[in-house]
Write a protein that holds these residues in place. Structure first.
Motif, short mmCIF file in Angstrom:
data_model
loop_
_atom_site.label_atom_id
_atom_site.label_comp_id
_atom_site.label_asym_id
_atom_site.label_seq_id
_atom_site.Cartn_x
_atom_site.Cartn_y
_atom_site.Cartn_z
N SER A 1 0.80 -1.22 0.12
CA SER A 1 -0.23 -0.19 -0.19
C SER A 1 0.88 1.32 -0.06
O SER A 1 1.36 1.45 1.15
CB SER A 1 -0.92 -0.18 1.29
OG SER A 1 -1.74 1.20 1.27
N ARG A 2 1.07 1.65 -1.20
CA ARG A 2 2.00 2.97 -1.35
C ARG A 2 1.48 4.06 -1.82
O ARG A 2 0.57 4.08 -2.41
CB ARG A 2 2.92 2.57 -2.39
CG ARG A 2 4.07 1.47 -2.34
CD ARG A 2 4.81 0.79 -3.40
NE ARG A 2 4.16 0.07 -4.31
CZ ARG A 2 4.79 -0.61 -5.03
NH1 ARG A 2 6.22 -0.82 -5.13
NH2 ARG A 2 4.20 -1.54 -6.05
N ILE A 3 2.11 5.29 -1.23
CA ILE A 3 1.61 6.49 -1.58
C ILE A 3 2.53 6.87 -2.86
O ILE A 3 3.19 6.22 -3.23
CB ILE A 3 1.83 7.61 -0.46
CG1 ILE A 3 3.34 7.58 0.00
CG2 ILE A 3 1.06 7.28 0.89
CD1 ILE A 3 3.83 8.90 0.95
N ALA B 1 1.77 12.61 -5.96
CA ALA B 1 0.51 13.42 -5.98
C ALA B 1 0.31 13.46 -4.25
O ALA B 1 -0.32 14.58 -3.96
CB ALA B 1 -0.70 12.81 -6.60
N ASP B 2 0.30 12.32 -3.52
CA ASP B 2 0.09 12.40 -2.25
C ASP B 2 1.29 13.58 -1.42
O ASP B 2 0.42 14.28 -0.78
CB ASP B 2 0.28 11.08 -1.56
CG ASP B 2 -0.80 10.33 -1.93
OD1 ASP B 2 -2.17 10.51 -1.74
OD2 ASP B 2 -0.53 9.12 -2.48
N VAL B 3 2.37 13.22 -1.64
CA VAL B 3 3.24 13.98 -1.21
C VAL B 3 3.27 15.44 -1.38
O VAL B 3 3.57 16.50 -0.54
CB VAL B 3 4.64 13.41 -0.97
CG1 VAL B 3 4.85 12.10 -0.32
CG2 VAL B 3 5.43 13.39 -2.54
N LEU B 4 3.00 15.74 -2.66
CA LEU B 4 2.76 17.13 -3.31
C LEU B 4 1.56 17.75 -2.39
O LEU B 4 1.65 18.93 -2.01
CB LEU B 4 2.44 17.22 -4.50
CG LEU B 4 2.58 18.50 -5.09
CD1 LEU B 4 3.73 19.35 -4.75
CD2 LEU B 4 2.34 18.85 -6.52
N ASP B 5 0.26 17.00 -2.15
CA ASP B 5 -0.60 17.45 -1.67
C ASP B 5 -0.39 17.83 -0.03
O ASP B 5 -0.71 18.72 0.55
CB ASP B 5 -1.85 16.23 -1.54
CG ASP B 5 -2.84 16.58 -0.64
OD1 ASP B 5 -3.88 17.69 -0.81
OD2 ASP B 5 -3.11 15.88 0.56
N PHE B 6 0.46 16.89 0.35
CA PHE B 6 0.92 17.13 2.18
C PHE B 6 1.70 18.48 1.99
O PHE B 6 1.60 19.10 3.13
CB PHE B 6 1.62 16.01 2.64
CG PHE B 6 1.04 14.93 2.49
CD1 PHE B 6 -0.40 14.28 2.54
CD2 PHE B 6 1.85 13.72 2.25
CE1 PHE B 6 -0.96 13.24 2.43
CE2 PHE B 6 1.42 12.06 2.21
CZ PHE B 6 0.15 12.26 2.22
N ALA B 7 2.69 18.68 1.09
CA ALA B 7 3.29 20.02 0.94
C ALA B 7 2.50 21.17 0.67
O ALA B 7 3.29 22.29 0.64
CB ALA B 7 4.44 19.72 0.22
N THR B 8 1.32 21.13 0.22
CA THR B 8 0.64 22.19 -0.22
C THR B 8 -0.80 22.25 0.31
O THR B 8 -0.79 22.85 1.61
CB THR B 8 0.39 22.04 -1.64
OG1 THR B 8 -0.23 20.80 -2.29
CG2 THR B 8 1.77 22.53 -2.67
N LEU B 9 -1.90 21.54 -0.20
CA LEU B 9 -3.18 21.66 0.23
C LEU B 9 -3.35 21.41 1.60
O LEU B 9 -4.05 21.89 2.34
CB LEU B 9 -4.36 21.23 -0.63
CG LEU B 9 -5.60 21.48 -0.45
CD1 LEU B 9 -6.00 22.70 -0.14
CD2 LEU B 9 -6.57 20.70 -1.50
#
Length: 468
Positions: free
Chosen positions: A361-363, A366-374
């Motif tokens: 179950s890998r992130i 797009a997940d880490v960019l979401d964490f770093a922004t929105l």
């Protein structure tokens, strides 16, 4: 892409119209990563800034008349993205960058920096460090910085930290906390009311205020531990709370106590969150509490499990923000945080499934960019303001070169941002519609003078700490 001469003329126009509340800037032809769930990623599109906000994002706004009266920037060859959000950095420490790169554990950091050096800081030193951290953030594409300012020895120290944020033009969150050790004026948390009245009287400004505190009394005593009294102060002032050093069994017990007392909710952001119990995560998810991860800090300093709690957060239904933490031993940029978290999570996921029939179950990027922004913006109470290129939000955005030697050719814009780019590729930075970096250079910064100030402050702080 505009020529060098064109870009000089454009910058001149941007500067001349900076005070006009109706100013219009149109960026055309970029690969636009909006981080807006409805808008998604647009392979080629335009973005219109009007005043301080994003007015429109769509293909070919020029054909719709958006260029009329606007400063037009040819953004072909660039990825246009939201600015990054740093949810937790002790900005005053910036003069001490990499002074202990091989720190062994939390105790060594606490005794060296917080007990040994922090008491030597004057208000001027706090200003110098905080300004350096904020300028570095802007240079690296971080448009929003939460300064966990835990060296507020006096009202003057707090004022200096706030003025440093103001002077750089970053979107800043001043999270105020008294120092862990040494002499101080005893003004906190009472001084929060003065700070709010003086600097944070409206909601439509670049700076916001939060309370900063710790999870338990293990490091600096009971009056810094989040609980009913501090929660009441924050709620009376209408400000959020950022809680640092949330890790281990003691913090897990504290989380459950906060849940029982009604002290958890979306206005509370919990930092680190390594080594927490499953019951603590249940409580955090059930109450809507936010989480700010510090991937390199957890691993480098060795905080409890030393593994960033990304799987635990997602399992509790929490999409976390990311943060830099302490530059005394860590990198200063968000690219490092995204890549570290991505590598650690995917390594753990594949390792856990190795030799079995289970599917990892890998992130993803797009997940880490979401964490770093929105998600980062949401985690510190700014989700309606910044973090995505959504019309109506503040124009906090980046132009990232996609034709540089380390990013060409552009095949996947999000993959390029997360895995290919670094601060040298950030060509332009806008905060609230105002240009802060242009053609790869921070604006209005005398680098020679900045360096002289930083070195002089560092030298004096270290001399004073040795004398103490």
């Amino acid at each position: 892409m505009n020529t060098s001469a064109d870009r000089t003329r454009i910058l001149d126009r941007l500067r001349r119209q900076a005070a006009d509340p109706g100013r219009r800037v149109l960026l055309t032809g970029a690969a636009v990563v909006t981080m807006d769930p409805e808008l998604g990623t647009l392979p080629r599109a335009d973005l219109l800034i009007q005043g301080e906000t994003i007015a429109a994002v769509a293909p070919d706004l020029v054909a719709q008349g958006a260029a009329d009266g606007a400063v037009v920037i040819d953004a072909r060859g660039f990825v246009l993205s939201p600015g990054f959000v740093d949810t937790h950095r002790h900005a005053w420490e910036a003069q001490l960058r990499r002074i202990m790169p091989d720190v062994n554990d939390l105790g060594e950091y606490v005794m060296s920096t917080l007990a040994g050096i922090a008491p030597a800081y004057t208000p001027h030193d706090v200003y110098v460090g905080t300004r350096l951290a904020a300028l570095t953030a802007l240079d690296g594409g971080i448009t929003t910085l939460l300064d966990f300012s835990h060296n507020s020895r006096s009202s003057a120290h707090s004022d200096s930290a706030i003025h440093a944020l103001i002077d750089t033009g970053i979107r800043g969150v001043h999270a105020s906390m008294r120092p862990h050790f040494g002499d101080w004026d005893g003004q906190w948390p009472g001084d929060l009311a003065r700070l709010k009245d003086r600097y944070f009287s409206t909601d439509d400004q670049l700076l916001t205020l939060r309370m900063a505190t710790l999870a338990t009394d293990e490091i600096a005593g009971p009056d810094l531990a989040y609980g009913p009294a501090l929660a009441r102060t924050a709620r009376e002032l209408g400000i959020g709370v950022s809680v640092d050093a949330v890790f281990g069994t003691a913090s897990s017990a504290a989380v459950l106590a906060w849940e029982k007392a009604g002290l958890l909710g979306p206005d509370v952001s919990l930092i680190h969150c390594t080594g927490l119990t499953a019951d603590a995560w249940r409580a955090m998810g059930a109450t809507g509490a936010n989480v700010a991860l510090a991937p390199t800090s957890d691993a480098q300093i060795g905080l409890e499990t030393a593994v960033p709690a990304i799987d635990e957060a997602l399992g509790a239904g929490i999409r976390p923000g990311l943060s830099i933490d302490v530059e005394v031993a860590l990198a200063s940029d968000m690219f490092t945080q995204m890549r570290a978290l991505l590598a650690i999570q995917r390594m753990r996921a594949v390792n856990a499934a190795y030799g079995t029939d289970a599917r990892p179950s890998r992130i993803g990027v797009a997940d880490v960019l979401d964490f770093a922004t929105l998600s980062g913006a949401r985690s510190i109470g700014l989700g309606a303001t910044t973090g995505s290129l959504t019309p109506g939000k503040q124009a906090d955005l980046l132009l990232v070169g996609a034709e540089d030697v380390n990013t060409m050719p552009l095949n996947d814009p999000i993959g390029t941002l997360v895995l290919g780019a670094d601060p040298r590729n950030i060509d332009a930075v806008f905060v609230s519609g105002h240009v802060r970096k242009w053609a790869g250079t921070l604006l209005d910064v005398d680098m020679a003078a900045l360096g002289a100030d930083v070195r002089a402050s560092r030298d004096e702080v270290l001399r004073a700490a040795r004398r103490a």
